[in-house]
Design an enzyme around this catalytic site. Structure first.
Site, PDB file in Angstrom:
ATOM      1  CG  PHE A 155      -1.061  -6.105  -0.262  1.00 26.35           C
ATOM      2  CD1 PHE A 155      -1.086  -6.538  -1.585  1.00 26.35           C
ATOM      3  CD2 PHE A 155       0.141  -5.610   0.229  1.00 26.35           C
ATOM      4  CE1 PHE A 155       0.050  -6.490  -2.383  1.00 26.35           C
ATOM      5  CE2 PHE A 155       1.275  -5.559  -0.557  1.00 26.35           C
ATOM      6  CZ  PHE A 155       1.235  -6.003  -1.873  1.00 26.35           C
ATOM      7  CE  LYS A 179      -5.218  -5.077  10.591  1.00 26.51           C
ATOM      8  NZ  LYS A 179      -5.192  -4.200   9.373  1.00 26.51           N
ATOM      9  CD  GLU A 182      -4.020  -0.997   6.235  1.00 24.90           C
ATOM     10  OE1 GLU A 182      -2.972  -0.355   6.176  1.00 24.90           O
ATOM     11  OE2 GLU A 182      -4.152  -2.075   6.877  1.00 24.90           O
ATOM     12  CB  SER A 232       7.150  -5.323   4.858  1.00 31.14           C
ATOM     13  OG  SER A 232       6.817  -4.481   5.955  1.00 31.14           O
ATOM     14  CB  CYS A 287       7.335 -13.614   1.259  1.00 27.85           C
ATOM     15  SG  CYS A 287       6.443 -15.092   1.781  1.00 27.85           S
ATOM     16  CD  GLU A 382      10.017  -8.783  -0.156  1.00 28.49           C
ATOM     17  OE1 GLU A 382       9.465  -9.885  -0.325  1.00 28.49           O
ATOM     18  OE2 GLU A 382       9.949  -8.143   0.911  1.00 28.49           O
TER      19      GLU A 382
END
Length: 491
Positions: A155, A179, A182, A232, A287, A382
């Site tokens: 995202f 892909k 969402e 993640s 990240c 994190e």
């Protein structure tokens, strides 16, 4: 206005065989982190719709792979020009759905276009070669595409991360399925429109919408030969295991807990700016964000300057929003537990005053947790928010010992004016990317992006020359046309 939201609700569709088709499954509303308003909607693709899309991509593969790389590059050239022409629209779209500032969204897209430009350079590089290896014998090597390949994007970078994958995969002759997350499918719709306008043959570039069930159906489809993923660590590991369990290639990048090591001789101006930009950029939702500052010896004056700079940041204009309410609550929970565990909350960014007109957004201001113990949750996990945790150590050896225990392996940075200190850290760091007086040490192309340990599952890096081996196979042809009078065992 901080960001230009879509004028009307955007309906996200699949790009299947060059045709736009709305998924038939349950519909999810896309809410802007800035405003709390619905800006889009996206459906879940069924297993049958996944199969139809993959099969359309497979049908396009023979024609696309047969094109010389210079012809494939012409489509990518047109795509690049349209991306640049529509950069403002793309930047606002990515900011609106991911919570970035418009400048951050633009910078991410430009970084992605660097990878696209690297892909365009492949036509002028030796991606194979011919050599006379013995008397009358030649060997030729060429790169062969795999077929239909897929990229599963996160995202936080709805434009940049996909650009890490599909330009190189397409240049090498593969057909690519994107892909998107969402949570942020709107930017991919715009990218798909640009791809169609660029004239790619139907099925060469596809977009598939959906959540977990759709993703699993895509990974499981036997015609999908390789899967790239960024997200993640738990999901990266799961995707890697699922894909490789089916005998597919997978390169999956996960999370991080990046250490910024600050020593007493660090340049104050460079350190304050580098640390601040690193932990508040993209509201900490990347990240490569600074997550743990390791303070070596007496650096109190530097730390006070970092805290003061954090307090001065204006949310909205200077830092974006958090992706959704659940993420915001998780971040606030980690901050609260840190104080209960005995850390000092030096800068509390919870419940800030929102920008006017954006009161329903997901806001948190920069937060600094000081004097944390290395074993605390805030120092280990994190956080994925604009939260900097400070752990204090006596010397550089202790700092590197702490760094070596890090579960993740994306990045380590050191702030120093000493070349010896910089080399000491660079030689001993256990991460894949090292920064010296740089808070976000993302390599520029053609140097590659990739971490180590729990930050990466698979071989090679996501960009740069090493990824060529991921998206292609090497074919070797050995040829002899006549017996040589002076032949030997090789000829």
């Amino acid at each position: 206005m901080l960001v230009e939201l879509p004028a009307s609700v955007v309906t996200c569709r699949n790009l299947t065989g060059g045709q736009w088709r709305e998924p038939s499954g349950a519909v999810r509303e896309i809410v802007s982190p800035y405003s709390g308003k619905v800006i889009g909607k996206v459906g879940e693709s069924s297993q049958a719709e996944v199969a139809q899309l993959v099969e359309a991509a497979q049908a396009a593969f023979p024609i696309w792979r047969a094109m010389p790389i210079k012809e494939r590059a012409q489509y990518l050239f047109r795509f690049r020009e349209l991306m640049l022409a529509k950069l403002p629209q793309l930047s606002h779209r990515a900011a609106a759905e991911a919570g970035k500032t418009v400048d951050e969204a633009k910078a991410g897209i430009m970084k992605g276009i660097e990878v696209l430009e690297f892909a365009l350079s492949l036509q002028n590089l030796e991606v194979g070669g011919v050599m006379e290896v013995s008397r009358g014998v030649t060997c030729q090597m060429s790169r062969e595409p795999l077929g239909v390949v897929a990229g599963i994007a996160p995202f936080n970078f709805p434009a940049m991360v996909p650009l890490w994958m599909y330009p190189i995969a397409l240049a090498l002759g593969n057909c690519f399925i994107l892909k998107p997350s969402e949570k942020v499918p709107l930017t991919s719709q715009l990218i798909g429109e640009i791809a169609v306008e660029s004239g790619f043959p139907a099925g060469v570039f596809s977009i598939l919408n959906g959540a977990r069930a759709t993703t699993e159906a895509l990974i499981d489809h036997p015609l999908v030969k390789a899967v790239g993923f960024v997200g993640s660590t738990p999901v990266a590991k799961a995707v890697y295991q699922r894909a490789t369990g089916h005998g597919k290639r997978a390169l999956c990048l996960g999370g991080a807990k990046n250490h910024l090591i600050v020593v007493p001789d660090a340049d104050p101006a460079m350190t304050v700016k580098g640390v601040l930009d690193s932990f508040i950029g993209c509201a900490g939702q990347r990240c490569m964000a600074a997550s743990l500052l390791v303070a070596v010896g007496d650096v109190d004056s530097l730390l006070e300057k970092v805290k003061a700079a954090a307090r001065d940041v204006k949310i909205g204009a200077g830092m974006g929003a958090i992706i959704d309410r659940a993420a915001l609550e998780r971040i606030e929970g980690i901050i609260g537990r840190a104080t209960k565990d005995g850390a000092e909350l030096a800068v509390d960014g919870r419940k800030p005053l929102p920008p006017k007109g954006y009161e329903a957004g997901n806001w948190i201001a920069p937060t600094v947790i000081d004097r944390a113990a290395p074993q605390m949750e805030c120092a280990q996990q994190e956080i994925f928010g604009p939260v900097l945790t400070i752990v204090r150590v006596k010397n550089l050896a202790e700092a590197m010992a702490l760094e070596s225990q890090n579960e993740f392996g994306n990045a380590t940075s050191v702030f120093t004016t000493s070349g010896a200190v910089a080399r000491y850290v660079a030689d001993r760091a256990t991460t894949g990317m090292i920064g010296v007086n740089i808070g976000v040490p993302v390599p520029r192309e053609p140097f590659s992006f990739g971490g180590t340990k729990a930050s990466k599952f698979g071989q090679g890096d996501m960009t740069g020359a090493s990824v060529l081996d991921f998206w292609s196979d090497l074919k070797k042809v050995t040829t002899k046309w006549s017996m040589q009078a002076d032949h030997n065992w090789m000829s």
